[in-house]
Write a protein that holds these residues in place. Structure first.
Motif, mmCIF file in Angstrom:
data_model
loop_
_atom_site.group_PDB
_atom_site.id
_atom_site.type_symbol
_atom_site.label_atom_id
_atom_site.label_comp_id
_atom_site.label_asym_id
_atom_site.label_seq_id
_atom_site.Cartn_x
_atom_site.Cartn_y
_atom_site.Cartn_z
ATOM 1 N N ILE A 269 0.847 -1.189 0.000
ATOM 2 C CA ILE A 269 0.000 0.000 0.000
ATOM 3 C C ILE A 269 0.880 1.236 0.000
ATOM 4 O O ILE A 269 1.734 1.395 0.883
ATOM 5 C CB ILE A 269 -0.939 0.045 1.211
ATOM 6 C CG1 ILE A 269 -1.893 -1.160 1.192
ATOM 7 C CG2 ILE A 269 -1.735 1.346 1.213
ATOM 8 C CD1 ILE A 269 -2.770 -1.259 2.422
ATOM 9 N N ILE A 270 0.640 2.114 -0.971
ATOM 10 C CA ILE A 270 1.358 3.383 -1.037
ATOM 11 C C ILE A 270 0.488 4.471 -0.412
ATOM 12 O O ILE A 270 -0.737 4.469 -0.564
ATOM 13 C CB ILE A 270 1.742 3.741 -2.483
ATOM 14 C CG1 ILE A 270 2.624 4.986 -2.535
ATOM 15 C CG2 ILE A 270 0.507 3.910 -3.360
ATOM 16 C CD1 ILE A 270 3.213 5.273 -3.919
ATOM 17 N N SER A 271 1.122 5.375 0.315
ATOM 18 C CA SER A 271 0.416 6.513 0.892
ATOM 19 C C SER A 271 1.369 7.696 0.947
ATOM 20 O O SER A 271 2.574 7.539 0.757
ATOM 21 C CB SER A 271 -0.111 6.175 2.287
ATOM 22 O OG SER A 271 0.952 5.861 3.156
ATOM 23 N N SER A 272 0.805 8.865 1.195
ATOM 24 C CA SER A 272 1.660 10.051 1.261
ATOM 25 C C SER A 272 1.144 11.010 2.308
ATOM 26 O O SER A 272 -0.037 11.009 2.652
ATOM 27 C CB SER A 272 1.748 10.730 -0.098
ATOM 28 O OG SER A 272 0.497 11.246 -0.490
ATOM 29 N N ASP A 273 2.050 11.805 2.831
ATOM 30 C CA ASP A 273 1.735 12.828 3.818
ATOM 31 C C ASP A 273 2.318 14.140 3.298
ATOM 32 O O ASP A 273 3.528 14.358 3.385
ATOM 33 C CB ASP A 273 2.335 12.445 5.163
ATOM 34 C CG ASP A 273 1.935 13.401 6.275
ATOM 35 O OD1 ASP A 273 1.606 14.576 5.967
ATOM 36 O OD2 ASP A 273 1.963 12.995 7.448
ATOM 37 N N LYS A 274 1.447 14.986 2.762
ATOM 38 C CA LYS A 274 1.927 16.224 2.165
ATOM 39 C C LYS A 274 2.549 17.154 3.195
ATOM 40 O O LYS A 274 3.483 17.894 2.898
ATOM 41 C CB LYS A 274 0.788 16.938 1.445
ATOM 42 C CG LYS A 274 0.253 16.199 0.247
ATOM 43 C CD LYS A 274 -0.914 16.954 -0.384
ATOM 44 C CE LYS A 274 -1.517 16.164 -1.523
ATOM 45 N NZ LYS A 274 -2.672 16.851 -2.120
ATOM 46 N N ALA A 275 2.046 17.117 4.405
ATOM 47 C CA ALA A 275 2.581 17.988 5.458
ATOM 48 C C ALA A 275 4.030 17.634 5.769
ATOM 49 O O ALA A 275 4.800 18.489 6.220
ATOM 50 C CB ALA A 275 1.729 17.885 6.714
ATOM 51 N N LYS A 276 4.390 16.381 5.535
ATOM 52 C CA LYS A 276 5.744 15.914 5.832
ATOM 53 C C LYS A 276 6.582 15.701 4.571
ATOM 54 O O LYS A 276 7.732 15.238 4.669
ATOM 55 C CB LYS A 276 5.687 14.611 6.632
ATOM 56 C CG LYS A 276 5.045 14.762 8.002
ATOM 57 C CD LYS A 276 5.057 13.443 8.756
ATOM 58 C CE LYS A 276 4.439 13.605 10.141
ATOM 59 N NZ LYS A 276 4.442 12.333 10.905
ATOM 60 N N ASN A 277 5.997 15.983 3.414
ATOM 61 C CA ASN A 277 6.702 15.731 2.146
ATOM 62 C C ASN A 277 7.247 14.306 2.090
ATOM 63 O O ASN A 277 8.390 14.066 1.679
ATOM 64 C CB ASN A 277 7.852 16.721 1.947
ATOM 65 C CG ASN A 277 7.379 18.088 1.501
ATOM 66 O OD1 ASN A 277 6.183 18.371 1.467
ATOM 67 N ND2 ASN A 277 8.311 18.959 1.176
ATOM 68 N N THR A 278 6.424 13.391 2.505
ATOM 69 C CA THR A 278 6.876 12.002 2.646
ATOM 70 C C THR A 278 5.896 11.047 1.979
ATOM 71 O O THR A 278 4.690 11.220 2.093
ATOM 72 C CB THR A 278 7.045 11.630 4.125
ATOM 73 O OG1 THR A 278 8.020 12.501 4.712
ATOM 74 C CG2 THR A 278 7.499 10.187 4.281
ATOM 75 N N VAL A 279 6.441 10.063 1.299
ATOM 76 C CA VAL A 279 5.647 8.987 0.707
ATOM 77 C C VAL A 279 6.069 7.678 1.372
ATOM 78 O O VAL A 279 7.245 7.485 1.690
ATOM 79 C CB VAL A 279 5.805 8.935 -0.821
ATOM 80 C CG1 VAL A 279 7.253 8.706 -1.234
ATOM 81 C CG2 VAL A 279 4.881 7.918 -1.445
ATOM 82 N N TYR A 280 5.097 6.824 1.605
ATOM 83 C CA TYR A 280 5.337 5.570 2.316
ATOM 84 C C TYR A 280 4.986 4.376 1.429
ATOM 85 O O TYR A 280 4.180 4.492 0.497
ATOM 86 C CB TYR A 280 4.466 5.505 3.575
ATOM 87 C CG TYR A 280 4.667 6.662 4.524
ATOM 88 C CD1 TYR A 280 3.801 7.749 4.500
ATOM 89 C CD2 TYR A 280 5.711 6.658 5.445
ATOM 90 C CE1 TYR A 280 3.967 8.812 5.370
ATOM 91 C CE2 TYR A 280 5.882 7.717 6.317
ATOM 92 C CZ TYR A 280 5.014 8.791 6.276
ATOM 93 O OH TYR A 280 5.195 9.843 7.133
ATOM 94 N N LEU A 281 5.567 3.245 1.770
ATOM 95 C CA LEU A 281 5.184 1.995 1.132
ATOM 96 C C LEU A 281 5.079 0.935 2.224
ATOM 97 O O LEU A 281 6.097 0.509 2.780
ATOM 98 C CB LEU A 281 6.191 1.563 0.065
ATOM 99 C CG LEU A 281 5.763 0.367 -0.781
ATOM 100 C CD1 LEU A 281 4.551 0.719 -1.642
ATOM 101 C CD2 LEU A 281 6.908 -0.132 -1.653
#
Length: 122
Positions: A69-81
């Motif tokens: 599952i990919i997700s992102s947090d714009k507040a942290k400029n971070t993308v996760y997997l």
């Protein structure tokens, strides 16, 4: 200057989970779809997962569907997997990058981070 810093990899047994993170800087994160790639030894770099700027649409390569599952947090400029039910064939160096467009799947930037090694082995 674009910087992409991946982390979270490691050595895990088959069936286990890992969560990768990629923190980006040097560009407007919210303007770009984001993606995760991987490169196994002796193979081409492969686009594994991508997410739209809104985060509402995600796309995965067939081999990881239902497990990653990919997700992102714009507040942290971070993308996760989030990677679950890992298999030995998931072993690779994982990289993130922005995309020129969600549909095209072409990396937006020529500079890549150092990647994070994921090794799945018993």
């Amino acid at each position: 200057q674009v910087q992409l810093v991946e982390s979270g990899g490691g050595l895990v047994q088959p069936g286990k989970s890992l969560r990768l993170s990629c923190t980006a800087s040097g560009f407007i994160f919210s303007d770009y779809p984001m993606s995760w790639y991987r490169q196994a030894p002796g193979k081409e770099r492969e686009l594994v997962a991508r997410i739209t700027t809104s985060g509402n649409i995600k796309r995965y390569t067939d081999s990881v569907k239902g497990r990653f599952i990919i997700s992102s947090d714009k507040a942290k400029n971070t993308v996760y997997l989030q990677m679950d039910s890992l298999k030995p064939e998931d072993t690779a160096v994982y990289y993130c990058n922005a995309l020129h467009s969600f549909g095209g799947g072409v990396p937006a930037f020529s500079s890549w981070g150092q990647g994070t090694q994921v090794t799945v082995s018993s």
